[in-house]
Enzyme design. Structure first.
Site, PDB file in Angstrom:
ATOM      1  N   ASP A  96      -3.463 -15.190  41.440  1.00 29.87           N
ATOM      2  CA  ASP A  96      -4.382 -14.946  42.543  1.00 29.87           C
ATOM      3  C   ASP A  96      -5.555 -14.064  42.158  1.00 29.87           C
ATOM      4  O   ASP A  96      -5.492 -13.241  41.244  1.00 29.87           O
ATOM      5  CB  ASP A  96      -3.646 -14.356  43.743  1.00 29.87           C
ATOM      6  CG  ASP A  96      -2.813 -13.125  43.403  1.00 29.87           C
ATOM      7  OD1 ASP A  96      -2.346 -13.014  42.250  1.00 29.87           O
ATOM      8  OD2 ASP A  96      -2.615 -12.274  44.294  1.00 29.87           O
ATOM      9  N   GLU A 163       0.335 -11.837  43.518  1.00 29.04           N
ATOM     10  CA  GLU A 163       0.648 -10.538  42.909  1.00 29.04           C
ATOM     11  C   GLU A 163      -0.200  -9.436  43.519  1.00 29.04           C
ATOM     12  O   GLU A 163       0.262  -8.308  43.682  1.00 29.04           O
ATOM     13  CB  GLU A 163       0.423 -10.595  41.394  1.00 29.04           C
ATOM     14  CG  GLU A 163       0.842  -9.325  40.653  1.00 29.04           C
ATOM     15  CD  GLU A 163      -0.198  -8.206  40.707  1.00 29.04           C
ATOM     16  OE1 GLU A 163       0.202  -7.018  40.732  1.00 29.04           O
ATOM     17  OE2 GLU A 163      -1.412  -8.511  40.747  1.00 29.04           O
ATOM     18  N   GLU A 164      -1.445  -9.765  43.865  1.00 25.73           N
ATOM     19  CA  GLU A 164      -2.367  -8.744  44.359  1.00 25.73           C
ATOM     20  C   GLU A 164      -1.916  -8.118  45.671  1.00 25.73           C
ATOM     21  O   GLU A 164      -2.319  -6.998  45.997  1.00 25.73           O
ATOM     22  CB  GLU A 164      -3.771  -9.329  44.519  1.00 25.73           C
ATOM     23  CG  GLU A 164      -4.438  -9.753  43.218  1.00 25.73           C
ATOM     24  CD  GLU A 164      -4.760  -8.597  42.288  1.00 25.73           C
ATOM     25  OE1 GLU A 164      -4.461  -7.428  42.645  1.00 25.73           O
ATOM     26  OE2 GLU A 164      -5.304  -8.850  41.203  1.00 25.73           O
TER      27      GLU A 164
END
Length: 432
Positions: A96, A163-164
């Site tokens: 992402d 993940e962000e």
């Protein structure tokens, strides 16, 4: 440190990097990105599964915002390649991008605008290097397939969404990552470093990254006219005392040999000069390594906020601790030692360095925190063009950090170094 000679990656890898950089996708919206990576794995002979995490993401969206926005889904990719009897090694990349407007000025800059999974319109860029991660990951897969005669075991390549926002690993695990697919003996991942020169690798052993918690404090008061404060319970004053008192948690409750951060990132209250408002809102980020320290901080925040409100004879505040937190990343010392010794042999020991852990967060930690306690290692690959790094060190000017709109990695050298390092680490762990 001299500049290390680095081979140029295959042109198809460089082309893919530029493609990914110019077409970034936000968390839980990585449809095209995941399809590209899945196709690449299939062409290499992996058995590929897509859409991992779909049900979890749908449930999360309904709980949090009451609907599933268009394009939102679970886009986890798992590729499995069996090559005889031996260990199972998992290598993760994240996919992402971030809601950040790119201002690097490079010819291939992103001009994408999109909607987050919660519905906020924003420019989008790969400001955290996930485009480098993906291409180094693919380069590693290609290299390990080409060198199948050098290792035996099962290679599991996973491409993780979100993940962000710290949720992608949880979504994949909830969808049976370690039950539906070969359970790894080791987990590996890399991340670009915005303050190390390209061609190098840095790492930490033991704790590498922090627990990351978000806490909201809704301070309740009694509003009124600013000229008659005696008739009010001022939530701004209460909030200010809470902010000040919170600083004692790190200075007086945390062991000086441990590390922690309590930061108030937002303090919102009021709308006019002469009106004392009814409420104020504080938004906190709380970071630690040790789980006991984390619990102490969270309990301390609640205790301090309630006690400060009571001291002013105000209603008890509402305190919300986000349940989906990012756990600290722990690099298994023995596995890290083996992997980094192999990386040092490949790159040269002068280009591989142990560094202090950081207070950033990474949900790669989730893969090592299941009941199986799988040994895991995340290392950092320098991403700064060496002459820019040297100039910054000489004149003291800070380099663009991760998540900066100005972050532009020295991508060719960084991708190849990441590929070489990850391949070396994996080959070492396949020796068991």
């Amino acid at each position: 440190m001299s500049m290390r000679e680095v081979a140029t990656p295959d042109q198809s890898i460089l082309d893919l990097y530029l493609q990914l950089h110019q077409a970034p996708e936000l968390s839980f919206k990585e449809a095209k990105t995941s399809a590209i990576l899945a196709s690449e794995l299939e062409s290499l002979g992996f058995e590929v599964t897509t859409g991992l995490g779909q049900d979890w993401v749908t449930d999360k969206a309904m709980r949090d915002i009451g609907e599933v926005k268009p394009g939102v889904g679970g886009y986890g990719v798992v590729g499995v390649l069996k090559n005889g009897n031996g260990p199972t090694v998992l290598i993760r990349t994240d996919m992402d991008a971030l809601p950040v407007p790119e201002q690097t000025g490079v010819s291939y800059a992103s001009t994408v605008e999109a909607q987050t999974w919660t519905g906020v319109e924003s420019p989008v860029m790969h400001a955290c290097g996930h485009d480098v991660h993906m291409t180094a990951w693919l380069g590693t897969a290609r290299t390990l397939v080409a060198q199948k005669s050098k290792w035996k075991g099962t290679l599991v390549m996973i491409a993780q969404p979100a993940e962000e926002i710290g949720l992608g690993a949880e979504a994949m695990l909830a969808d049976g990552l370690f039950e539906r697919f070969p359970k790894p003996d080791y987990n590996l991942a890399l991340h670009v470093s915005a303050d190390s020169p390209s061609g190098t690798v840095v790492y930490s052993t033991g704790y590498a990254m922090a627990n990351v918690d978000s806490v909201d404090i809704h301070v309740k008061g009694v509003g009124g006219h600013g000229a008659y404060p005696q008739a009010t319970r001022d939530p701004i004053l209460i909030g200010a005392h809470i902010v000040t008192a919170l600083q004692s948690l790190v200075s007086r409750n945390v062991d000086p040999l441990d590390s922690a951060v309590v930061t108030v990132g937002s303090f919102k209250a009021g709308a006019k000069h002469n009106i004392i408002p009814d409420e104020a809102t504080l938004l906190l980020t709380v970071r630690s390594y040790d789980d006991e320290t984390r619990q102490m901080l969270l309990e301390g925040i609640q205790r301090i906020a309630k006690a400060q409100a009571a001291a002013f004879d105000a209603p008890e505040p509402e305190i919300t601790i986000e349940s989906d937190y990012t756990p600290s990343t722990y690099n298994d010392p023995d596995t890290t030692g083996r992997a980094m010794k192999a990386v040092s042999k490949k790159l040269g020991s002068e280009y591989v360095m142990q560094v202090n852990p950081v207070m950033g967060g990474e949900d790669f930690s989730q893969y090592g925190r299941t009941d199986d306690k799988i040994p895991s290692v995340l290392f950092w690959v320098g991403a700064v063009e060496p002459s820019k790094y040297a100039k910054a060190k000489a004149d003291g000017m800070p380099l663009p950090s991760l998540h900066s709109s100005l972050f532009a990695p020295d991508y060719a050298r960084t991708i190849q170094t990441g590929t070489d390092a990850m391949t070396a680490a994996a080959l070492e762990l396949f020796k068991d």
